[in-house]
Design an enzyme around this catalytic site. Structure first.
Site, mmCIF file in Angstrom:
data_model
loop_
_atom_site.group_PDB
_atom_site.id
_atom_site.type_symbol
_atom_site.label_atom_id
_atom_site.label_comp_id
_atom_site.label_asym_id
_atom_site.label_seq_id
_atom_site.Cartn_x
_atom_site.Cartn_y
_atom_site.Cartn_z
ATOM 1 N N GLU A 110 39.262 40.720 38.831
ATOM 2 C CA GLU A 110 37.952 40.077 38.983
ATOM 3 C C GLU A 110 37.626 39.880 40.462
ATOM 4 O OE1 GLU A 110 35.618 36.216 37.051
ATOM 5 O OE2 GLU A 110 37.803 36.333 36.990
ATOM 6 N N LYS A 179 29.098 38.852 34.020
ATOM 7 C CA LYS A 179 29.920 37.935 33.242
ATOM 8 C C LYS A 179 29.018 36.959 32.487
ATOM 9 C CE LYS A 179 34.097 35.084 33.954
ATOM 10 N NZ LYS A 179 35.055 34.605 34.983
ATOM 11 N N CYS A 245 37.774 37.745 32.251
ATOM 12 C CA CYS A 245 38.557 36.533 32.443
ATOM 13 C C CYS A 245 38.234 35.437 31.433
ATOM 14 C CB CYS A 245 38.398 36.024 33.879
ATOM 15 S SG CYS A 245 39.692 34.856 34.383
ATOM 16 N N SER A 444 66.135 16.401 54.566
ATOM 17 C CA SER A 444 66.791 15.104 54.413
ATOM 18 C C SER A 444 68.080 15.172 53.613
ATOM 19 C CB SER A 444 65.837 14.123 53.724
ATOM 20 O OG SER A 444 65.647 14.496 52.364
#
Length: 804
Positions: A110, A179, A245, A444
């Site tokens: 896309e 779309k 999509c 750490s």
């Protein structure tokens, strides 16, 4: 107007859009809609017609059966928002690979031409202009010669911005397909940039879009192209349609109507980002779509960081009648990956015809729409099937064989693998595209910073492997550039690469333990980082001295008689000094090592700490990027154990994962300190809740959309072993700390998005940062509910005592 495309190199002397031995004659036009579509394509756009040679007829004078085998290609591309030149090169390479394997159709992700993550740049006309320029460049480069290409790009039509698929072949635009369902949830904001397309009413004719005059008319003699929700009907009987999509995820998915119209090849160019445990759902949607409706389903996706917090996780695939026949990798550092499959369209036709229910619904759909070809765009002379093409022997050898039965095993990584592979690939893209010389990490020895170091180690493993497999490839070239090495160097091991790019420093104080100091040193050695251990007490003392001179007061820890305010201030100053020291070292360590460039500072706060606000504003959680900011503590611990078992030499990670988390900002109480923690201060005691409970709170707050009352109701059932008053106290404690610390999310470091309950204020979790932290109405309702529940609980206890 010429009837053939501009002359170009061809692989055979046949017609540029089809024809050749074994091809069927052009299909007759079956409906007014199809007739209009064919007229628009063949007349308005001058698509040449295919002809049948004398040799293509059978001895009896009957045409030979049309081939039903077709080779299809889909891909993962690592596109970058607004990198039009780089995007062009990656698209072109995918087309070249598809051709080399004998494919006749190539699907791309896309918005691949501009990159999916352009966001507000979609509001700029330049983005649309450069999109058409890139398409024209693809034409000129021969990308579409003898290959039907399905590109993703933004298109401005009638003054409206659309997210479109642009299907092309032989330097012609066959269809611009907008779309019709936009993604507007979570990280997606498509409705801000685009409009969902609505098809015109029946009988209103076919819509067309005017193409830019230069060069589409001046060079390719095409002025306009069909625009709308059509599907393509090729002259060899192959049919192809698109969904994009989000349309796959909607209740009325586009593939359903396309299947009922008889469309056999369904394509989905997607821009889908990674989220833990999401891939299984996505794959099941595609598998079930073709298992229910039949068909060939192609899925393409971006793969990589295109400039934001999300990582697009590839996994392009081809599914036939519910069987996976090709699948690309979900995580990788390579920029282009193409997968192909040869499928038999007769399998689709037979599968559908054997299902009476499908036949009934398809017939009903045809009746309602005015025929199966009402939305068909008939393409004279355009073919997809393999027998209608003429390939070299080398291409024929590369072409994948038909998978007649069975399918590939579904490849879905575990959450532990996702936690390390996704952020590792995202960090590699960020590092090489930022121009930095490496990373700086305050290490750490705790689980969070150790997780970040481990993810960098995984990144180095992926890059080293790819570089050594192809020393002249793009990954190796980028590795040499980032590591400031000359050709033909490639790292001999992940540790050699890590020593070039990763700089770790243990910034201890008088409150730090020897246990964490040792763990940090051992992990640095395992990873191969440029590691140092320093003390920052002098800086802390200097700042407190300035405060003392100014105010005449000396703050104390609560264990030494100080107030809560004094105690927090003394903890926070240590944390904030570490952030200042981190940026100092990040700027100067390359100079110290005789190298050029700068280092990106890595943050190491997990998603649960962000949700609870258990972090110091502008401490080591403030950095350039944070690869674990969207991952929960529980998942991080499981990831550490996974890496310790799967990657040789990382046994220290299991030790770190099993140690109680501690900030080490208060003085050590030797009587309360444990051997595993090395300290008396623990995170869960400070927070007043466990990390497991935080996971519950986070998922209910974001994923289940619960406020305080709804959360209390759900947890009463989930935690039925606890009294209602205790559940209420936990819920109220969480919402108090969540709201009082929400302001910290406004300055949170850009983090890799991995978790659906991320509290990231910038893009994903949009809420205010100034709350009424007393939650007056909400907590009052909870108190009333607790009172009623207490009566019920007391009655139940009395009844039990009587029965006993």
């Amino acid at each position: 107007m010429p009837s053939t495309p501009t002359p170009r190199p061809t692989r055979s002397p046949r017609s540029s859009l089809g024809g050749g031995v074994g091809c069927a004659p052009p299909l007759p036009l079956l409906s007014p809609g199809a007739a209009a579509a064919a007229a628009a394509v063949s007349h308005s756009h001058s698509l040449p017609s295919a002809t049948i040679s004398a040799q293509s007829a059978a001895p009896l004078g009957l045409p030979l059966p049309t081939s039903s085998l077709v080779t299809l290609a889909t891909c993962n591309l690592n596109q970058w928002a607004l990198d039009f030149e780089g995007n062009f090169q990656r698209i072109l390479r995918s087309c070249q690979v598809a051709k080399s394997r004998g494919a006749t159709y190539r699907l791309g992700p896309e918005l691949e031409i501009c990159g999916y993550g352009c966001e507000d740049h979609f509001l700029e006309m330049d983005t649309f202009r450069h999109g058409w320029e890139t398409l024209a460049k693809l034409f000129a480069s021969g990308a579409t010669d003898d290959l039907m290409c399905d590109f993703g790009m933004p298109v401005l039509h009638g003054g409206v911005r659309y997210n479109c698929r642009v299907i092309c072949k032989d330097r012609r635009v066959l269809l611009v397909r907008p779309k019709c369902a936009l993604a507007d949830n979570g990280n997606y904001r498509e409705g801000r940039y685009f409009t969902a397309y609505r098809a015109p009413a029946k009988g209103s004719g076919m819509e067309t879009i005017l193409l830019p005059r230069e060069p589409f008319f001046t060079e390719y003699h095409q002025r306009s192209a069909p625009f709308g929700l059509h599907h393509l009907q090729c002259s060899d009987s192959a049919t192809l349609g698109c969904e994009s999509c989000e349309e796959l995820w909607t209740p009325q998915s586009t593939h359903i109507s396309l299947s009922l119209r008889g469309v056999e090849i369904l394509s989905n160019g997607s821009g889908s980002h990674h989220e833990l445990r999401k891939l299984q759902t996505r794959m099941e949607l595609m598998i079930n779509a073709t298992r229910k409706c039949g068909g060939v389903y192609l899925y393409a996706n971006q793969r990589g960081c295109d400039g934001g917090r999300t990582y697009y996780d590839g996994c392009a695939m081809i599914v036939v009648n519910g069987r996976i026949v090709a699948q690309a990798r979900q995580f990788d550092v390579r920029e282009v990956e193409v997968v192909c499959a040869t499928v038999d369209l007769e399998d689709v036709r037979s599968y559908r015809a054997s299902n009476p229910a499908f036949g009934i619904q398809a017939a009903r759909s045809a009746s309602e729409e005015g025929g199966t070809s009402a939305w068909a765009l008939s393409l004279e002379g355009v073919t997809l099937t393999n027998d209608c093409q003429k390939w070299s022997p080398e291409v024929e050898r590369q072409r994948p064989k038909v998978m007649t039965e069975g399918g590939l095993e579904l490849r879905v990584p575990t959450p532990e693998e996702e936690c390390c592979l996704g952020p590792a690939c995202w960090m590699w893209d960020f590092l090489r595209r930022s121009g930095a010389a490496g990373f700086f990490l305050p290490l750490s020895g705790g689980a969070d910073s150790s997780s970040v170091a481990a993810i960098v180690a995984v990144m180095c493993t992926l890059v080293t492997k790819a570089s050594r497999e192809d020393p002249d490839g793009d990954v190796a070239k980028e590795c040499r550039r980032v590591c400031r090495k000359d050709d033909p160097w490639v790292p001999s091991s992940p540790q050699e690469m890590a020593n070039c790019i990763l700089h770790t420093t243990f910034m201890g104080t008088e409150n730090s333990s020897e246990v964490t100091l040792s763990r940090a040193k051992r992990l640095g050695e395992a990873v191969g980082s440029y590691h140092q251990s320093i003390k920052i007490d002098l800086v802390v003392e200097a700042i407190l001295k300035v405060f003392q001179i100014t105010t005449g007061r000396v703050p104390k820890f609560s264990s030494r008689g100080g107030t809560t305010a004094e105690d927090l201030a003394l903890q926070n100053i240590q944390a904030r000094i570490r952030m200042v020291m981190a940026y100092l070292f990040a700027q100067l360590l390359p100079w110290v090592r005789g190298r050029s460039g700068f280092l990106l500072v890595l943050g190491s706060a997990n998603v649960d700490e962000g949700l609870r606000g258990y972090m110091t504003k502008y401490d080591c959680s403030s950095a350039d990027i944070n690869p674990i900011g969207g991952i929960s503590k529980q998942d991080l611990k499981r990831m550490l154990i996974h890496i310790s078992s799967e990657y040789p030499g990382f046994g220290v990670l299991a030790e770190i994962a099993n140690a109680p988390p501690t900030a080490e900002l208060r003085p050590i109480d030797s009587a309360a300190a444990t051997a595993e923690a090395g300290h008396s201060q623990t995170d869960e005691e400070d927070m007043g809740m466990t990390y497991e409970e935080l996971g519950y709170f986070g998922r209910l707050r974001k994923i289940s959309r619960c406020g305080p009352v709804s959360m209390f109701n759900k947890l009463l059932i989930m935690w039925s072993h606890l009294p209602s008053s205790e559940v209420a106290a936990k819920v109220k404690r969480f919402f108090y700390y969540y709201s009082v610390n929400r302001h910290k999310m406004t300055t949170i470091t850009p983090s890799y998005h991995a978790e659906a309950y991320s509290p990231d204020d910038n893009r994903f979790d949009l809420r205010q940062f100034l709350y009424n932290t007393r939650w007056t109405r909400q907590f009052a309702v909870i108190d009333e509910m607790v009172a009623r529940n207490v009566e019920v609980e007391d009655t139940a206890v009395l009844d039990k005592d009587k029965n006993d």
